[in-house]
Design a protein around this motif. Structure first.
Motif, PDB file in Angstrom:
ATOM      1  N   PRO A 276      39.042  31.270  44.635  1.00  0.00           N
ATOM      2  CA  PRO A 276      39.407  32.368  45.460  1.00  0.00           C
ATOM      3  C   PRO A 276      40.741  32.963  44.894  1.00  0.00           C
ATOM      4  N   ALA A 277      41.379  32.247  44.380  1.00  0.00           N
ATOM      5  CA  ALA A 277      42.622  33.023  43.572  1.00  0.00           C
ATOM      6  C   ALA A 277      42.149  34.025  42.584  1.00  0.00           C
ATOM      7  N   PHE A 278      41.108  33.800  41.987  1.00  0.00           N
ATOM      8  CA  PHE A 278      40.528  34.826  40.945  1.00  0.00           C
ATOM      9  C   PHE A 278      39.897  35.919  41.385  1.00  0.00           C
ATOM     10  N   ARG A 279      39.135  35.493  42.714  1.00  0.00           N
ATOM     11  CA  ARG A 279      38.641  36.711  43.597  1.00  0.00           C
ATOM     12  C   ARG A 279      39.908  37.552  44.069  1.00  0.00           C
ATOM     13  N   ARG A 280      41.045  36.903  44.297  1.00  0.00           N
ATOM     14  CA  ARG A 280      42.074  38.034  44.862  1.00  0.00           C
ATOM     15  C   ARG A 280      42.602  38.828  43.484  1.00  0.00           C
ATOM     16  N   PHE A 281      42.261  38.357  42.389  1.00  0.00           N
ATOM     17  CA  PHE A 281      42.887  39.151  40.998  1.00  0.00           C
ATOM     18  C   PHE A 281      41.739  40.457  40.986  1.00  0.00           C
ATOM     19  N   ALA A 282      40.596  39.958  41.333  1.00  0.00           N
ATOM     20  CA  ALA A 282      39.390  40.931  41.061  1.00  0.00           C
ATOM     21  C   ALA A 282      39.739  42.002  42.031  1.00  0.00           C
ATOM     22  N   ASP A 283      39.848  41.523  43.335  1.00  0.00           N
ATOM     23  CA  ASP A 283      40.265  42.305  44.569  1.00  0.00           C
ATOM     24  C   ASP A 283      41.350  43.275  44.343  1.00  0.00           C
ATOM     25  N   LEU A 284      42.446  42.865  43.895  1.00  0.00           N
ATOM     26  CA  LEU A 284      43.724  43.735  43.635  1.00  0.00           C
ATOM     27  C   LEU A 284      43.320  44.903  42.460  1.00  0.00           C
ATOM     28  N   TYR A 285      42.792  44.066  41.442  1.00  0.00           N
ATOM     29  CA  TYR A 285      42.495  44.983  40.087  1.00  0.00           C
ATOM     30  C   TYR A 285      41.732  46.158  40.658  1.00  0.00           C
ATOM     31  N   GLY A 286      40.540  45.887  41.283  1.00  0.00           N
ATOM     32  CA  GLY A 286      39.648  46.930  41.927  1.00  0.00           C
ATOM     33  C   GLY A 286      40.201  47.921  42.690  1.00  0.00           C
ATOM     34  N   TYR A 287      41.304  47.451  43.727  1.00  0.00           N
ATOM     35  CA  TYR A 287      41.916  48.332  44.705  1.00  0.00           C
ATOM     36  C   TYR A 287      42.901  49.278  43.934  1.00  0.00           C
ATOM     37  N   VAL A 288      43.488  48.817  43.001  1.00  0.00           N
ATOM     38  CA  VAL A 288      44.339  49.549  42.144  1.00  0.00           C
ATOM     39  C   VAL A 288      43.770  50.763  41.404  1.00  0.00           C
ATOM     40  N   ARG A 289      42.664  50.270  40.762  1.00  0.00           N
ATOM     41  CA  ARG A 289      41.782  51.188  40.041  1.00  0.00           C
ATOM     42  C   ARG A 289      41.091  52.269  40.802  1.00  0.00           C
ATOM     43  N   ILE A 290      40.639  52.128  42.087  1.00  0.00           N
ATOM     44  CA  ILE A 290      40.346  53.098  43.027  1.00  0.00           C
ATOM     45  C   ILE A 290      41.561  54.119  43.349  1.00  0.00           C
ATOM     46  N   LEU A 291      42.586  53.363  43.761  1.00  0.00           N
ATOM     47  CA  LEU A 291      43.693  53.992  43.936  1.00  0.00           C
ATOM     48  C   LEU A 291      44.360  54.883  42.920  1.00  0.00           C
ATOM     49  N   ARG A 292      44.360  54.604  41.818  1.00  0.00           N
ATOM     50  CA  ARG A 292      44.680  55.540  40.811  1.00  0.00           C
ATOM     51  C   ARG A 292      43.758  56.512  40.419  1.00  0.00           C
ATOM     52  N   SER A 293      42.322  56.356  40.550  1.00  0.00           N
ATOM     53  CA  SER A 293      41.457  57.209  40.433  1.00  0.00           C
ATOM     54  C   SER A 293      41.194  58.121  41.281  1.00  0.00           C
ATOM     55  N   THR A 294      41.669  58.299  42.638  1.00  0.00           N
ATOM     56  CA  THR A 294      41.629  58.976  43.911  1.00  0.00           C
ATOM     57  C   THR A 294      42.796  59.600  44.188  1.00  0.00           C
ATOM     58  N   GLU A 295      44.021  59.308  43.371  1.00  0.00           N
ATOM     59  CA  GLU A 295      45.246  59.991  43.776  1.00  0.00           C
ATOM     60  C   GLU A 295      45.561  61.585  43.765  1.00  0.00           C
ATOM     61  N   ASN A 318      38.221  46.813  52.291  1.00  0.00           N
ATOM     62  CA  ASN A 318      37.594  45.504  51.978  1.00  0.00           C
ATOM     63  C   ASN A 318      38.513  44.822  51.054  1.00  0.00           C
ATOM     64  N   LYS A 319      38.813  45.381  49.890  1.00  0.00           N
ATOM     65  CA  LYS A 319      39.430  44.599  48.712  1.00  0.00           C
ATOM     66  C   LYS A 319      40.842  44.171  49.265  1.00  0.00           C
ATOM     67  N   SER A 320      41.496  44.827  50.046  1.00  0.00           N
ATOM     68  CA  SER A 320      43.018  44.626  50.483  1.00  0.00           C
ATOM     69  C   SER A 320      43.198  43.640  51.572  1.00  0.00           C
ATOM     70  N   ARG A 321      41.983  43.196  52.315  1.00  0.00           N
ATOM     71  CA  ARG A 321      41.977  42.350  53.313  1.00  0.00           C
ATOM     72  C   ARG A 321      43.016  41.040  53.401  1.00  0.00           C
ATOM     73  N   TYR A 322      43.117  40.420  52.271  1.00  0.00           N
ATOM     74  CA  TYR A 322      43.902  39.495  52.048  1.00  0.00           C
ATOM     75  C   TYR A 322      45.204  39.555  51.458  1.00  0.00           C
ATOM     76  N   PHE A 323      45.751  40.654  50.910  1.00  0.00           N
ATOM     77  CA  PHE A 323      46.802  41.070  50.355  1.00  0.00           C
ATOM     78  C   PHE A 323      48.138  40.382  51.016  1.00  0.00           C
ATOM     79  N   GLY A 324      49.005  39.839  50.362  1.00  0.00           N
ATOM     80  CA  GLY A 324      49.916  39.064  50.834  1.00  0.00           C
ATOM     81  C   GLY A 324      49.873  37.931  51.555  1.00  0.00           C
ATOM     82  N   MET A 325      48.855  37.556  51.595  1.00  0.00           N
ATOM     83  CA  MET A 325      48.484  36.014  52.158  1.00  0.00           C
ATOM     84  C   MET A 325      49.013  34.914  51.286  1.00  0.00           C
ATOM     85  N   ASP A 326      49.308  33.797  51.899  1.00  0.00           N
ATOM     86  CA  ASP A 326      49.515  32.757  50.886  1.00  0.00           C
ATOM     87  C   ASP A 326      48.232  32.279  50.147  1.00  0.00           C
ATOM     88  N   LEU A 327      48.477  32.045  48.926  1.00  0.00           N
ATOM     89  CA  LEU A 327      47.347  31.434  48.075  1.00  0.00           C
ATOM     90  C   LEU A 327      47.095  29.730  48.063  1.00  0.00           C
TER      91      LEU A 327
END
Length: 327
Positions: A276-295, A318-327
């Protein structure tokens, strides 16, 4: 993912770049297909066989990462691992830096691998087992790998880059908090040659081909490779498989995949518990890549771009749904 302004089909640019390699001149249309995401990829023919031109602006890539990718591919081929093959340019270089009217670009060419993408098979147990075996062998070889010229970035470099990008965006406090949580969390996970090394990161069903003739797999697209815990690849791969396997069959196919993996490399049980922690990494990385791409945004965007932007915004949600929650 490239910035949206680079997602347009530019055949003139592609043709200018591909002229640095040998190609068949008989057809008036140089390219047969193209795809643009993290790179632009155009297919063409040489000696009647398909090859792929891959390119991206130098502003979007790090030269050291590209050289390290090519080194790793060469190493894998030397170990008889099923992987794509690079093609030297007319000047003998695997990586070209080319000045064009559209700016400076990095370009490489690869031969087509045998078989079809895993997603286009019937996903029977033998294929899934081979898929897992291929990833296990990749990690086994990676655990023994020593870079020759350059070293790829690590998960830590990625998180630092994400932090640097987010810190000036006042509306991204949750994403920044997620970055800090992951940086702290990963510091507590032990590293060894048995659990940490250079991973593919994108070992998904469209980047791995199954060849029925040899009954084996071939991996392509190492553009996202990084130093990480090996289970990151396992998490990414299993997550992608859920897109093409019925939920009622997934657990069975997951175990088949892991059985294949274990024939080549050991999985530590305590690492599997951290998926689950590694899924959080993938979601964050994907989120920021999209954010940068669409700025960047423009007036009067074409309909396809408006539609793409909408789908990307939904993916970010979808990728940000768990942001900030405890790991």
């Amino acid at each position: 993912m490239l910035k949206l302004k680079y997602l347009f089909n530019n055949v003139d640019l592609a043709e200018m770049l591909v002229r640095n390699w040998e190609l068949d001149e008989r057809s008036p249309d140089v390219f047969t297909t193209y795809r643009i995401s993290s790179n632009a990829t155009y297919s063409f023919q040489f000696n009647g066989k398909t090859q792929f031109l891959r390119f991206a602006p130098t502003s979007e890539k790090y030269r050291e990462n590209l050289l390290a990718e090519l080194d790793f591919i060469s190493y894998l081929r030397s170990k008889e691992y099923g992987v794509l093959e690079t093609v030297g340019s007319k000047s003998g270089n695997e990586l070209m830096e080319v000045q064009t009217p559209w700016g400076e670009y990095y370009a490489s060419v690869f031969k087509q691998v045998p078989g079809v993408p895993i997603s286009e098979t019937d996903l029977n147990d033998h294929i899934i087992f081979s898929y897992g075996k291929s990833l296990g062998k990749l990690h086994r070889l990676s655990s023994e790998y020593q870079p020759v010229r350059s070293k790829r970035q690590s998960f830590s470099d990625v998180l630092t880059s994400i932090e640097t990008f987010l810190i000036d965006l006042p509306h991204e406090t949750l994403a920044l908090k997620e970055t800090t949580l992951l940086q702290d969390y990963f510091q507590s996970i032990p590293k060894s040659k048995n659990n940490f090394g250079l991973i593919h990161y994108d070992f998904e069903y469209d980047n791995v081909f199954y060849d029925a003739k040899s009954q084996s797999c071939y991996a392509i697209d190492f553009d996202d490779a990084m130093y990480h815990w090996f289970v990151m690849d396992i998490e990414q791969t299993l997550d992608s498989l859920q897109d093409c396997i019925l939920p009622k069959l997934f657990q069975e196919k997951k175990e088949c995949f892991l059985d294949g993996y274990r024939t080549e490399f050991k999985i530590e049980d305590d690492m599997m518990e951290l998926l689950p922690a590694f899924r959080r990494f993938a979601d964050l990385y994907g989120y920021v890549r999209i954010l940068r791409s669409t700025e960047d945004q423009w007036n009067h965007e074409p309909d396809w771009l408006v539609g793409l932007r909408g789908r990307l915004m939904e993916a970010m949600k979808n990728k940000s749904r768990y942001f900030g929650m405890d790991l």
